[in-house]
Write an enzyme that holds these catalytic residues in place. Structure first.
Site, PDB file in Angstrom:
ATOM      1  N   LYS A  35      47.571  38.854  38.935  1.00 20.57           N
ATOM      2  CA  LYS A  35      47.144  40.391  38.683  1.00 20.57           C
ATOM      3  C   LYS A  35      47.056  40.922  40.038  1.00 20.57           C
ATOM      4  O   LYS A  35      47.387  42.024  40.048  1.00 20.57           O
ATOM      5  CB  LYS A  35      45.733  40.308  37.930  1.00 20.57           C
ATOM      6  CG  LYS A  35      45.168  41.420  37.852  1.00 20.57           C
ATOM      7  CD  LYS A  35      44.233  41.467  36.241  1.00 20.57           C
ATOM      8  CE  LYS A  35      42.814  40.671  36.658  1.00 20.57           C
ATOM      9  NZ  LYS A  35      42.047  41.510  37.501  1.00 20.57           N
ATOM     10  N   ARG A  40      49.495  45.539  43.568  1.00 14.79           N
ATOM     11  CA  ARG A  40      50.019  45.816  44.635  1.00 14.79           C
ATOM     12  C   ARG A  40      51.476  46.083  44.567  1.00 14.79           C
ATOM     13  O   ARG A  40      51.764  46.878  45.353  1.00 14.79           O
ATOM     14  CB  ARG A  40      49.656  44.821  45.838  1.00 14.79           C
ATOM     15  CG  ARG A  40      48.135  44.599  46.143  1.00 14.79           C
ATOM     16  CD  ARG A  40      47.847  43.405  46.763  1.00 14.79           C
ATOM     17  NE  ARG A  40      46.490  43.019  47.151  1.00 14.79           N
ATOM     18  CZ  ARG A  40      45.330  42.909  46.580  1.00 14.79           C
ATOM     19  NH1 ARG A  40      45.535  42.932  45.147  1.00 14.79           N
ATOM     20  NH2 ARG A  40      44.267  42.850  46.975  1.00 14.79           N
ATOM     21  N   GLY A 106      38.825  47.077  38.353  1.00 13.76           N
ATOM     22  CA  GLY A 106      38.230  47.218  39.609  1.00 13.76           C
ATOM     23  C   GLY A 106      39.188  47.339  40.837  1.00 13.76           C
ATOM     24  O   GLY A 106      39.195  48.056  41.667  1.00 13.76           O
ATOM     25  N   ARG A 134      30.004  49.615  38.214  1.00 13.18           N
ATOM     26  CA  ARG A 134      30.344  48.768  39.234  1.00 13.18           C
ATOM     27  C   ARG A 134      30.164  49.670  40.539  1.00 13.18           C
ATOM     28  O   ARG A 134      30.450  50.672  40.753  1.00 13.18           O
ATOM     29  CB  ARG A 134      31.651  48.130  39.270  1.00 13.18           C
ATOM     30  CG  ARG A 134      31.436  47.032  38.212  1.00 13.18           C
ATOM     31  CD  ARG A 134      33.004  46.445  37.878  1.00 13.18           C
ATOM     32  NE  ARG A 134      33.333  45.693  38.984  1.00 13.18           N
ATOM     33  CZ  ARG A 134      34.413  44.971  39.269  1.00 13.18           C
ATOM     34  NH1 ARG A 134      35.271  44.974  38.343  1.00 13.18           N
ATOM     35  NH2 ARG A 134      34.811  43.983  40.112  1.00 13.18           N
ATOM     36  N   SER A 178      35.611  41.098  51.061  1.00 10.30           N
ATOM     37  CA  SER A 178      36.203  41.693  49.917  1.00 10.30           C
ATOM     38  C   SER A 178      37.632  42.051  50.062  1.00 10.30           C
ATOM     39  O   SER A 178      37.850  42.964  51.116  1.00 10.30           O
ATOM     40  CB  SER A 178      35.374  42.960  49.268  1.00 10.30           C
ATOM     41  OG  SER A 178      36.133  43.714  48.489  1.00 10.30           O
ATOM     42  N   GLN A 180      39.399  43.718  47.906  1.00  9.19           N
ATOM     43  CA  GLN A 180      39.460  45.074  47.464  1.00  9.19           C
ATOM     44  C   GLN A 180      39.399  46.069  48.637  1.00  9.19           C
ATOM     45  O   GLN A 180      40.087  47.157  48.917  1.00  9.19           O
ATOM     46  CB  GLN A 180      38.773  45.361  46.522  1.00  9.19           C
ATOM     47  CG  GLN A 180      39.257  44.297  45.027  1.00  9.19           C
ATOM     48  CD  GLN A 180      38.470  44.620  43.911  1.00  9.19           C
ATOM     49  OE1 GLN A 180      37.341  45.152  43.863  1.00  9.19           O
ATOM     50  NE2 GLN A 180      38.932  43.885  42.871  1.00  9.19           N
ATOM     51  N   ASP A 330      36.824  34.477  41.520  1.00  3.68           N
ATOM     52  CA  ASP A 330      36.747  34.814  39.980  1.00  3.68           C
ATOM     53  C   ASP A 330      36.907  33.560  39.338  1.00  3.68           C
ATOM     54  O   ASP A 330      37.064  33.533  38.069  1.00  3.68           O
ATOM     55  CB  ASP A 330      38.174  35.587  39.817  1.00  3.68           C
ATOM     56  CG  ASP A 330      38.184  36.946  40.358  1.00  3.68           C
ATOM     57  OD1 ASP A 330      37.185  37.546  40.661  1.00  3.68           O
ATOM     58  OD2 ASP A 330      39.376  37.446  40.673  1.00  3.68           O
ATOM     59  N   LYS A 357      30.745  41.856  39.275  1.00  6.45           N
ATOM     60  CA  LYS A 357      32.320  41.711  38.766  1.00  6.45           C
ATOM     61  C   LYS A 357      32.315  42.500  37.335  1.00  6.45           C
ATOM     62  O   LYS A 357      31.224  43.469  37.266  1.00  6.45           O
ATOM     63  CB  LYS A 357      32.632  40.321  38.577  1.00  6.45           C
ATOM     64  CG  LYS A 357      32.934  39.815  39.966  1.00  6.45           C
ATOM     65  CD  LYS A 357      33.718  40.237  40.703  1.00  6.45           C
ATOM     66  CE  LYS A 357      34.007  39.602  42.287  1.00  6.45           C
ATOM     67  NZ  LYS A 357      34.947  40.374  43.227  1.00  6.45           N
ATOM     68  N   ARG A 405      36.828  36.945  31.704  1.00  3.32           N
ATOM     69  CA  ARG A 405      36.534  35.631  32.108  1.00  3.32           C
ATOM     70  C   ARG A 405      35.354  35.017  31.558  1.00  3.32           C
ATOM     71  O   ARG A 405      35.609  33.590  31.511  1.00  3.32           O
ATOM     72  CB  ARG A 405      36.643  35.635  33.603  1.00  3.32           C
ATOM     73  CG  ARG A 405      37.677  36.248  34.431  1.00  3.32           C
ATOM     74  CD  ARG A 405      37.983  35.835  35.984  1.00  3.32           C
ATOM     75  NE  ARG A 405      38.968  36.607  36.437  1.00  3.32           N
ATOM     76  CZ  ARG A 405      40.258  36.765  36.500  1.00  3.32           C
ATOM     77  NH1 ARG A 405      40.948  35.860  35.789  1.00  3.32           N
ATOM     78  NH2 ARG A 405      40.948  37.624  37.363  1.00  3.32           N
TER      79      ARG A 405
HETATM   80  C1  S3P Z   1      40.699  41.243  43.996  1.00  2.00           C
HETATM   81  C2  S3P Z   1      39.841  40.812  44.868  1.00  2.00           C
HETATM   82  C3  S3P Z   1      38.564  40.262  44.424  1.00  2.00           C
HETATM   83  C4  S3P Z   1      38.793  39.559  42.995  1.00  2.00           C
HETATM   84  C5  S3P Z   1      39.238  40.651  42.251  1.00  2.00           C
HETATM   85  C6  S3P Z   1      40.699  40.844  42.517  1.00  2.00           C
HETATM   86  C7  S3P Z   1      42.027  41.608  44.687  1.00  2.00           C
HETATM   87  O1  S3P Z   1      37.430  41.154  44.502  1.00  2.00           O
HETATM   88  O2  S3P Z   1      37.430  39.536  42.451  1.00  2.00           O
HETATM   89  O3  S3P Z   1      39.427  40.009  40.765  1.00  2.00           O
HETATM   90  O4  S3P Z   1      42.769  42.061  44.074  1.00  2.00           O
HETATM   91  O5  S3P Z   1      41.898  42.106  45.592  1.00  2.00           O
HETATM   92  P1  S3P Z   1      36.584  41.521  45.711  1.00  2.00           P
HETATM   93  O6  S3P Z   1      37.699  41.962  46.664  1.00  2.00           O
HETATM   94  O7  S3P Z   1      35.904  42.791  45.638  1.00  2.00           O
HETATM   95  O8  S3P Z   1      35.752  40.118  46.077  1.00  2.00           O
END
Ligand code: S3P
Length: 450
Positions: A35, A40, A106, A134, A178, A180, A330, A357, A405
Site C-alpha cells: 500500500k 507513492r 491517512g 486523525r 513517522s 508519513q 501496523d 491510526k 486491520r
Molecule cells: C505509512 C506510514 C505509517 C503506517 C501507515 C503507512 C506510510 O504511518 O502506519 O499505514 O506509507 O508512510 P506513520 O508514518 O504515521 O507512522
C-alpha cells in the site's frame, strides 16, 4: 482519469463476517501490492515529467483515492490491466476543481498535502469519519514553517484548506518517527527554495527516499542517533520511470498469522516486500519461536523481496523491543491476536502511535481480546497479552470502528479460537486488502458472511 473508476469498491452491504475454528490451512498465496509503495508510485508519477508505468499496484479503496486525487491535480492516470497503471505527469499540479476526499487513507492525505504544498494552489481536503478524527497538525506544522498556510478546525483536523507555493527550505527534526510526516516534508521540499533536511529520531519506512532516487532525485543520508539526517537539495526534477510494486508485508501478515495459530497449517506467501524498515513482525515472530522461513530472496525494483512460509507450532510470549515499533507499527493488532495463542506474556510498549491510526488500535484490540476470553492489559502506550499456550475461547462479536486491520486480526483469532469470532463493517477490509476473504477461503479458512 477517464470514465468510471476501475477500482470498484468492495460491497459494504455485508453486515458482518464470521471466522470459525479452522482445519489445517495450506497453499500458496500472493500478497497484494504494498500500500505504501502504491500510493507513492501514483504521486511521484504525477509530480514527474513524462510517463510512469506501474505494475502490481494495490487496487484497494485507499489507493483508489490517491489515483483519483492525482487525476484531479491534472495528471493522466490510466488503468491498463490488473495492477498495471500508466501515469503521465506534466511536472506540476494544477488546482483541482473539487475537494480532495481521501476516504479512510491517512497516507494519501498526508503525503498529498506535502505534494500540493509545493505549488501555488488552494486545495481543500476531507475524508471519512475516521480520517476526520486523525491528527493532521503533525504535517501542517512543518508545511506552515515552510510557508504554506491552512484553514480548518482546531488542532488541524480535516476538513481543511491548504494554500501552497513559494515554500522556503527547512531543517526539520521529526517529533515522532513517522514516514508519513517525513515524506510530506520531502515531497514539499521538492519545490522549496533552498531544499529541505529531515532528521528522523528512528528509521521509519524509506519508500519515499528509495522511490525519489528511482525518479532521478538525489538525497544525502547521514546517520544521526538511532535515525538519520536526509538532505534534499533544491531544484531537482523527477522523471517518469517504471515501478514494480512488491507484495505488502502488512497484508501478508494475515495469512501467515493464520498458519501460525491454526493447528497443522502450512502457508507460503510469495513476493513479500522484505525492506528492513518493514519486517519487525517477522523478527518478533521468530523470537516467539514461530516456524517462519524466507526463500527465494531477490531484488524487485529497488526493494528486497522473498517468499515467506509459516508453519503451525508452539509459540512463546516475548517482550517486543520498543525501538522496533516503526518497522511493525501496523502489525501490532495481528501480533496481539497471535500472542493470544502463545504461552506466556507478550509485552508491546512504545506503541502510543497505535492510538491515532484508523482507530485507537490499543483500545480496540484490548477490548476485543478481553471479549474473546484473553487476558490482556492496556497501558497508555502499550499492551500486554498473557497467553496460556492453548487456543483462546473466542466467541465475541467485535466492533471494528471501520478499521480494516482490527477486522482482519480478529478474523485470524477466530480461525484458531474455540468459538467463532464475528466482526462488523467488513467492507472496510477493502481499504487495504480487497481479496482477503477470497484468499483466506482458498487456503481453507471458514470465513463466512452472516
Ligand atoms: C505509512 C506510514 C505509517 C503506517 C501507515 C503507512 C506510510 O504511518 O502506519 O499505514 O506509507 O508512510 P506513520 O508514518 O504515521 O507512522
Amino acid at each position: 482519469m477517464d470514465g468510471p473508476h476501475p477500482i470498484s469498491s468492495h460491497p459494504t452491504g455485508l453486515a458482518r463476517l464470521s471466522a470459525a475454528r479452522s482445519g489445517p490451512l495450506s497453499g500458496i498465496a500472493r500478497a497484494p501490492g504494498d500500500k505504501s509503495i502504491s500510493h507513492r508510485s501514483l504521486m511521484l508519477g504525477a509530480l514527474a515529467s513524462g510517463t510512469t508505468t506501474v505494475e502490481g499496484l494495490l487496487e484497494s479503496d485507499d489507493v483508489a483515492r490517491t489515483a483519483a486525487a492525482m487525476a484531479a491535480f491534472g495528471a493522466l492516470v490510466e488503468h491498463q490491466g490488473p495492477g498495471r497503471w500508466r501515469i503521465k505527469g506534466n511536472g506540476g499540479f494544477r488546482e483541482p476543481s473539487d475537494v480532495i476526499d481521501c476516504g479512510n487513507a491517512g497516507t494519501a492525505v498526508r503525503l498529498i498535502m506535502g505534494c500540493a504544498a509545493g505549488f501555488p494552489l488552494t486545495v481543500s481536503f476531507t475524508g471519512d469519519q475516521s480520517l476526520r478524527g486523525r491528527p493532521m497538525g503533525r504535517v501542517l506544522e512543518p508545511l506552515a514553517r515552510m510557508g504554506a498556510t491552512w484553514l480548518g478546525r482546531d488542532g488541524g483536523r480535516l476538513p481543511l484548506t491548504l494554500k501552497g507555493g513559494n515554500l522556503r527550505g527547512i531543517e526539520y527534526r521529526l517529533p515522532v518517527a513517522s514516514a508519513q510526516v517525513k515524506s510530506a516534508v520531502l515531497l514539499a521540499g521538492l519545490h522549496a527554495e533552498g531544499g529541505v533536511t529531515v532528521i528522523e529520531p528512528a528509521l521509519s519506512r524509506d519508500h519515499t527516499e528509495r522511490m525519489l532516487s528511482a525518479f532521478g532525485v538525489s538525497l544525502r543520508f547521514t546517520p544521526e542517533g538511532h535515525g538519520r539526517r536526509i538532505a534534499l537539495a533544491p531544484g531537482q526534477k523527477l522523471t517518469g520511470t517504471h515501478v514494480a510494486v512488491p507484495g505488502d508485508p502488512s497484508s501478508a501478515a494475515f495469512p501467515l498469522a493464520a498458519a501460525l495459530v491454526v493447528s497443522g497449517s502450512q502457508v507460503m506467501v510469495e513476493n513479500v516486500l522484505l525492506n528492513p524498515s518493514r519486517i519487525g513482525l517477522f523478527e518478533t515472530l521468530k523470537e516467539m519461536g514461530a516456524d517462519l522461513t524466507i526463500s527465494n530472496r531477490r531484488d524487485a525494483g529497488g526493494e528486497p523481496v522473498g517468499d515467506v512460509t509459516a508453519r503451525f507450532g508452539a509459540l512463546k510470549g516475548v517482550e517486543v523491543p520498543p525501538e522496533r515499533a516503526p518497522s511493525m507499527i501496523d502489525e501490532y493488532p495481528v501480533l496481539a491476536a497471535i500472542a493470544a495463542f502463545a504461552e506466556g506474556k507478550t509485552v508491546m510498549r512504545g506503541i502510543g502511535e497505535m492510538r491515532v491510526k484508523e482507530s485507537d488500535r490499543i483500545a480496540l484490540m484490548a477490548r476485543a481480546l478481553t471479549d474473546n476470553g484473553v487476558d490482556v492489559e492496556e497501558e497508555p502506550e502499550g499492551m500486554i497479552v498473557r497467553g496460556t499456550g492453548v487456543p483462546p475461547r473466542g466467541g465475541a462479536s467485535v466492533t471494528t470502528h471501520g478499521d480494516h486491520r482490527i477486522a482482519m486480526s480478529n478474523l485470524i483469532l477466530g480461525l484458531g479460537a474455540e468459538q467463532s469470532v464475528t466482526v462488523d463493517e467488513p467492507g472496510m477490509i477493502a481499504t487495504s486488502f480487497p481479496s482477503f476473504v477470497e484468499m483466506m477461503r482458498r487456503l481453507g479458512a471458514p470465513i463466512w458472511d452472516i
